[in-house]
Design an enzyme around this catalytic site. Structure first.
Site, PDB file in Angstrom:
ATOM      1  N   ASP A 178       8.813  -4.239   0.857  1.00  0.00           N
ATOM      2  CA  ASP A 178       7.534  -3.579   0.661  1.00  0.00           C
ATOM      3  C   ASP A 178       7.823  -2.588  -0.455  1.00  0.00           C
ATOM      4  O   ASP A 178       8.467  -1.569  -0.225  1.00  0.00           O
ATOM      5  CB  ASP A 178       7.086  -2.844   1.928  1.00  0.00           C
ATOM      6  CG  ASP A 178       5.699  -2.263   1.751  1.00  0.00           C
ATOM      7  OD1 ASP A 178       5.450  -1.622   0.705  1.00  0.00           O
ATOM      8  OD2 ASP A 178       4.856  -2.439   2.649  1.00  0.00           O
ATOM      9  N   HIS A 179       7.399  -2.908  -1.669  1.00  0.00           N
ATOM     10  CA  HIS A 179       7.901  -2.110  -2.798  1.00  0.00           C
ATOM     11  C   HIS A 179       7.438  -0.648  -2.742  1.00  0.00           C
ATOM     12  O   HIS A 179       8.023   0.202  -3.380  1.00  0.00           O
ATOM     13  CB  HIS A 179       7.581  -2.780  -4.143  1.00  0.00           C
ATOM     14  CG  HIS A 179       6.160  -2.606  -4.585  1.00  0.00           C
ATOM     15  ND1 HIS A 179       5.126  -3.323  -4.055  1.00  0.00           N
ATOM     16  CD2 HIS A 179       5.605  -1.793  -5.513  1.00  0.00           C
ATOM     17  CE1 HIS A 179       3.995  -2.956  -4.645  1.00  0.00           C
ATOM     18  NE2 HIS A 179       4.259  -2.026  -5.539  1.00  0.00           N
ATOM     19  N   HIS A 241       1.528  -1.850   2.650  1.00  0.00           N
ATOM     20  CA  HIS A 241       1.810  -0.561   2.013  1.00  0.00           C
ATOM     21  C   HIS A 241       1.231   0.625   2.783  1.00  0.00           C
ATOM     22  O   HIS A 241       1.909   1.607   3.049  1.00  0.00           O
ATOM     23  CB  HIS A 241       1.272  -0.538   0.580  1.00  0.00           C
ATOM     24  CG  HIS A 241       1.706  -1.703  -0.254  1.00  0.00           C
ATOM     25  ND1 HIS A 241       2.968  -2.234  -0.178  1.00  0.00           N
ATOM     26  CD2 HIS A 241       1.044  -2.439  -1.185  1.00  0.00           C
ATOM     27  CE1 HIS A 241       3.072  -3.245  -1.047  1.00  0.00           C
ATOM     28  NE2 HIS A 241       1.910  -3.399  -1.654  1.00  0.00           N
TER      29      HIS A 241
HETATM   30  C1  BG6 Z   1       0.899  -5.278  -4.690  1.00  0.00           C
HETATM   31  C2  BG6 Z   1      -0.455  -5.919  -4.556  1.00  0.00           C
HETATM   32  O1  BG6 Z   1       1.597  -5.371  -3.487  1.00  0.00           O
HETATM   33  O2  BG6 Z   1       0.753  -3.909  -5.020  1.00  0.00           O
HETATM   34  C3  BG6 Z   1      -1.257  -5.730  -5.825  1.00  0.00           C
HETATM   35  O3  BG6 Z   1      -0.310  -7.298  -4.274  1.00  0.00           O
HETATM   36  C4  BG6 Z   1      -1.292  -4.279  -6.226  1.00  0.00           C
HETATM   37  O4  BG6 Z   1      -2.565  -6.224  -5.662  1.00  0.00           O
HETATM   38  C5  BG6 Z   1       0.104  -3.683  -6.253  1.00  0.00           C
HETATM   39  O5  BG6 Z   1      -1.886  -4.178  -7.503  1.00  0.00           O
HETATM   40  C6  BG6 Z   1       0.067  -2.189  -6.518  1.00  0.00           C
HETATM   41  O6  BG6 Z   1       1.372  -1.724  -6.691  1.00  0.00           O
HETATM   42  P1  BG6 Z   1       1.689  -0.463  -7.576  1.00  0.00           P
HETATM   43  O7  BG6 Z   1       3.152  -0.251  -7.435  1.00  0.00           O
HETATM   44  O8  BG6 Z   1       1.270  -0.793  -8.960  1.00  0.00           O
HETATM   45  O9  BG6 Z   1       0.867   0.655  -7.011  1.00  0.00           O
END
Ligand code: BG6
Length: 490
Positions: A178-179, A241
């Site tokens: 989960d980045h 997230h």
């Molecule tokens: C991803 C989603 O997990 O997270 C995308 O699939 C989204 O739809 C993205 O745009 C947002 O990540 P960040 O790091 O740019 O806020």
């Protein structure tokens, strides 16, 4: 830096994520010495590439990263190899196995194997099964699986996937990405809470009125419409997230700051999240879909989107935890595409003093004191702000809100690794702190499934918000109903 030794097998090696994030992350680990001579990456996908062509793909992907010495990118790319592969054909795994064993010998990686799945999720189970059946796991070093989201589409499919993975890997070998957990300020939630008496002592329903989490995006779905139209914001952002952020805000203090202890507390927090009945869910969730505006087209007109699509591009919700710490404190969350700006922030709204001695007793509508608000800026700026009440300078006595603020400098930010760099390193180290465990994912799906089922049945009135706004009016009404407002509003 301590060198990590491993053969990394990457499924989806020519995919978008690999090219945009993964190779850069590995290159940075290489520059910092976390990867040195003893690593190799075996890339696979359906496409045909020679090793040389693949190395060129890798060099292209990292071309914007400044070298710390000449020839660095070239040397790095020599650790990359390729075999085209059909994930459904058992005999193909035998080819991979042979290649992994050769690379292990050639690079002296001591039998350590990391398998990374970065491709269409319907194949995750098949790949894991074949890794075991065809004997790709090693007996001497570690065997680990890193797996990208989405982890299922609902509780049942997630459970099925997890059961399949569990045939080959145990929970300690699985790293679910989960980045958001790799973001500096998301990790900072724990430092802020458990490193500061003045924060943690007030972190409960006696002093906190409500907590707000906003993951706002400015872009629409762009070229990901095909995926997104079958997913929607609830699956794409809330189940993963937002749930992970909320778990860290709500959790109790872990016994120690180790992955095992942190995990226990996050699971406990999610276990006390109130799972709504269908009618409660309907009352506490808001969905939206963006219209045309700001010179851009409506979601429904995007390429790859069903012209009558009922997919939500915005979600707002009110969450309640049924435990001693949080009883009665709403957690309001929201996320959406094509909103006013790209940012992530958390606003913790404290209760006002019980008595306002500064208010004019002759004027009942005089409300001079504001709520104290602790804001955690996750991105693009990173830091905290604390809004306090202070005396307005000058004659007389009135108060005004002032901010105590800490923002990371540009140098700090430059030195902070990107989420994928951090998470790759954690997986190589075997540290689970910033990954989602199965139990967390299971609770998150059970919570989300109730509203998903309802939304799948009831036809929405879409589109219902304009690009550049903060979502549909119903999102503001969700808080207004409780006598509250979003702290961030236009
Ligand atoms: C991803 C989603 O997990 O997270 C995308 O699939 C989204 O739809 C993205 O745009 C947002 O990540 P960040 O790091 O740019 O806020």
């Amino acid at each position: 830096a301590t060198e990590n030794k491993a053969v990394i097998t990457l499924f989806g090696a020519t995919g978008d994520l690999a090219k945009r994030k993964l190779y850069t992350a590995l290159f940075k680990l290489y520059q910092k010495g976390y990867l040195q001579d003893h690593f190799a990456l075996l890339g696979t996908s359906r496409h045909e590439y020679s090793d040389e062509e693949f190395q060129e793909v890798v060099r292209q992907s990292i071309k914007d990263v400044e070298e710390t010495r000449t020839g660095e990118a070239q040397d790095f790319s020599k650790h990359f190899f390729y075999k085209s592969h059909d994930v459904t054909k058992p005999e193909h795994y035998t080819i991979l196995k042979k290649r992994i064993e050769e690379l292990d010998k050639q690079f002296g990686t001591e039998g350590n194997r990391l398998f990374y799945m970065s491709m269409a999720p319907q194949f995750f189970g098949t790949i894991a099964m074949n890794l075991k059946k065809q004997g790709l796991l090693s007996d001497d070093g570690f065997n680990r699986l890193v797996i990208e989201k989405p982890f299922g589409r609902d509780f049942d499919s997630a459970k099925k996937l997890n059961d399949e993975l569990s045939e080959t890997f145990n929970e300690n070998q699985i790293f679910r990405i989960d980045h958001y957990l790799g973001k500096e300020m998301v990790q900072n939630i724990q430092a802020l809470r458990f490193g500061n008496t003045i924060i943690e002592s007030l972190w409960n329903n006696r002093y906190i009125d409500n907590i707000q989490v906003t993951l706002s995006e400015k872009l629409g779905v762009e070229e990901r419409a095909g995926y997104y139209d079958h997913s929607g914001a609830l699956r794409d952002m809330v189940q993963n997230h937002i749930m992970q952020i909320v778990a860290q805000l709500a959790m109790e203090q872990p016994v120690s700051f180790t992955d095992t202890d942190v995990r226990v507390e996050k699971i406990k927090a999610l276990r006390s999240l109130r799972v709504y009945t269908p009618s409660e869910a309907a009352a506490n969730f808001v969905r939206g879909q963006y219209d045309a505006g700001d010179g851009t087209e409506a979601y429904r007109s995007a390429d790859g989107v069903d012209p009558e699509s009922g997919t939500e591009t915005f979600v707002a919700a009110k969450l309640m935890f049924d435990n001693y710490r949080w009883s009665g404190v709403p957690f309001y969350v929201r996320t959406g595409k094509k909103l006013a700006d790209k940012f992530t922030r958390i606003d913790v709204v404290f209760k006002k003093p019980l008595i306002d001695i500064f208010a004019d007793p002759r004027n009942e509508s005089d409300q001079s004191l504001n709520s104290n608000v602790l804001t955690i800026f996750v991105e693009p700026k990173s830091g905290f702000a604390m809004q306090l009440n202070a005396k307005r300078a000058g004659q007389g006595f009135t108060t005004q809100p002032v901010d105590l603020k800490y923002l990371q400098s540009d140098t700090d930010k430059k030195e902070s690794p990107e989420p994928y760099e951090r998470l790759f390193h954690d997986a190589l180290e075997g540290n689970h702190t910033n990954f989602a465990s199965w139990a967390e994912i299971a609770y998150a799906w059970k919570f989300v499934d109730v509203i998903r089922k309802l939304w799948d049945i009831e036809k929405p009135q879409f589109p219902n918000y304009t690009p550049g706004s903060m979502g549909p009016a119903a999102s503001d009404e969700l808080l207004a109903r409780d006598g509250r407002k979003w702290v961030y509003r236009l």
